[in-house]
Design an enzyme around this catalytic site. Structure first.
Site, PDB file in Angstrom:
ATOM      1  CB  CYS A  77       3.648   9.171 -18.115  1.00  0.00           C
ATOM      2  SG  CYS A  77       3.915   9.961 -19.702  1.00  0.00           S
TER       3      CYS A  77
ATOM      4  CG  ASP B 213     -14.896 -10.917  15.660  1.00  0.00           C
ATOM      5  OD1 ASP B 213     -15.945 -10.294  15.448  1.00  0.00           O
ATOM      6  OD2 ASP B 213     -14.576 -11.969  15.052  1.00  0.00           O
TER       7      ASP B 213
END
Length: 519
Positions: free
Chosen positions: A34, A454
């Site tokens: 599970c 940037d």
């Protein structure tokens, strides 16, 4: 790596969804495995065994739980983030390399012997490449059986099984159900797309018989979709990408043919409508979509580390679960990154759109306005000057990068060696640090990629009182490792640009695109 046994037991007893996909719980008394959040009553700790992969649980003879569907969990964040041979191998297997090229092909791509690959995967995952690929085929078969009306013989072929007998045996072993029973048990909420769909014929574009499948792509909450979808749409290449009917849509070339994907955020999952020319590409398409939206990330781990910085903490609190917008097509993205050097996003889109119209492969789109695949690297490497209307230096860089991709020297595929690929790209004349960092972040999927030069990053840092020069910002950002790519998303989000907002219109509009990131 599996968490400690005590932590695993606590996660199972509290049904903690954060651990879904990070380990699997096998119950020796029932013979099933599970996910940690399974709603069934928790087994006794003495009866639990924990596995790092579904394939390992299957190899040990356990069947998938019919209630919690453990094979449908988000992937482990380890394999997406890791750059070592095991992480690269898992990404390649998810992309279908073993099905197409076998274990020898996987080993060649990794640069190791088959025996070494097998040994390392078994040591860390409890299963070798064949078992991992088998688990992947079983999940693909389940998806097709439940979400389409394809004959089950076609499901077996599309999922990659060599024979109907192997298909039936595998499904029975993994799910304790026959393929027919899988289809009959499909929940009503699972949409069944028309299969196949034939596009409306035109005189200019060859028609394609599309196989349409809608699947749910789970993720670990939380997720902030604004910058994820906003960035993809604001930088969309005309003819290849669009925002339509509340979904990001894109064409993409897959190993067996073209595809069109539509991705829409929902509560707890992303809805993916896939139009495939060849059903064998289903697993590859799902894998590409998950990587493009960074759905296997562990947002709580990322946010916890970034929130230690007082400057970032308010941003993390206001937008938890930011993901890194990546790409469906890394080989196209590297060309787009070179086109975007030192120009606005709108200008980069214009250049890319011209290349698409001139050199792209036409695609018929029955549900929107997409027209082409992005040009192949080989076509771009041989393109004449008329199609590359840009400064000579950038034109030479585009050709050089395209030639490296076409030859395989610049590897941007799922299992690429990120360090090596960044080095190859950075050695191309005319390609600078911003391009290398952007490609590492969005095409190679490096969670620690950083672009301190940037303009948007520097402006965001300055607005928070952080250093804004590249060197000083890099030193400060050392505390953000190994999640600096996520810090970039928060810094970008300090600006008021469309990349930070969910699109509000039915289609992307180049006139609304922000100024591009620049070196």
């Amino acid at each position: 790596m599996i968490p400690s046994s005590d932590l695993c037991v606590r996660a199972v007893q509290s049904r903690d969804r954060r651990f879904d996909g990070q380990f699997f719980t096998a119950v020796r008394t029932t013979g099933i495995y599970c996910r940690p959040s399974c709603p069934a009553p928790s087994p006794k700790p003495a009866n639990m065994t924990f596995y790092v992969s579904a394939a390992a649980a299957q190899r040990a003879g356990f069947r998938a739980c019919k209630r919690c569907r453990p094979d449908a969990t988000p992937g482990s964040p380890d394999w997406d983030a890791r750059a070592d041979v095991v992480g690269r191998a898992v990404r390649l297997i998810d992309d279908g390399v073993v099905d197409r090229e076998g274990v020898p092909g996987l080993a060649r791509r990794l640069g190791y012997s088959e025996r070494q690959v097998e040994r390392q995967l078994v040591a860390e995952l409890g299963a070798g490449p064949l078992q991992l690929a088998r688990a992947r085929r079983a999940q693909t078969a389940r998806t097709l059986a439940e979400s389409t009306e394809l004959p089950l013989s076609d499901v077996a072929f599309a999922a990659g099984f060599a024979s109907l007998r192997t298909f039936n045996e595998t499904v029975q072993e993994v799910y304790a159900l026959t393929p027919t029973q899988l289809r009959e048990r499909a929940e009503p909420r699972v949409p069944r797309g028309p299969t196949p769909t034939t596009a409306v014929p035109t005189t200019a574009v060859p028609t394609t018989v599309w196989h349409t499948i809608t699947v749910r792509l789970p993720y670990r909450a939380p997720l902030t979709p604004d910058n994820l979808f906003g960035h993809l749409v604001a930088t969309a290449v005309p003819g290849v990408e669009e925002w339509h009917d509340g979904a990001y849509r894109s064409t993409v070339g897959l190993p067996h043919g073209p595809a069109i994907v539509a991705l829409a955020p929902r509560d707890g999952f992303v809805s993916a409508t896939l139009r495939l020319a060849d059903l064998r590409d289903l697993s590859a398409a799902i894998s590409r979509c998950r990587r493009a939206l960074d759905l296997d990330a562990d947002p709580e781990a990322v946010d916890a580390l970034l929130a230690r910085d007082p400057a970032l903490a308010p941003l993390v609190a206001s937008a938890p679960g930011r993901r890194v917008p990546r790409t469906l097509d890394p080989e196209a993205f590297v060309v787009r990154a070179v086109l975007g050097q030192q120009v606005s996003t709108a200008a980069a889109r214009t250049h890319a759109g011209r290349l698409v119209a001139a050199l792209g492969t036409p695609v018929d789109d029955p549900a929107g306005g997409l027209t082409h695949l992005f040009p192949s690297a080989a076509a771009l490497a041989d393109a004449d000057d008329a199609h590359l209307a840009m400064p000579a230096g950038r034109r030479a860089a585009v050709r050089a990068v395209a030639a490296l991709v076409a030859s395989g020297e610049l590897d941007l595929r799922a299992g690429a060696d990120r360090v090596r690929s960044s080095g190859v790209l950075g050695a191309v004349p005319g390609v600078g640090p911003w391009t290398v960092g952007t490609v590492a972040m969005r095409a190679l999927g490096d969670p620690d990629a950083f672009v301190p030069g940037d303009l948007g990053v520097r402006a965001g840092a300055a607005s928070l009182g952080l250093p804004s020069t590249p060197g000083a910002l890099t030193r400060h950002a050392a505390a953000w490792q190994p999640w600096r790519a996520y810090a970039v998303q928060h810094l970008w989000a300090t600006g008021d640009h469309p990349v930070n907002r969910m699109p509000a219109t039915t289609s992307s509009d180049p006139s609304t695109a922000p100024e591009g990131e620049q070196q």
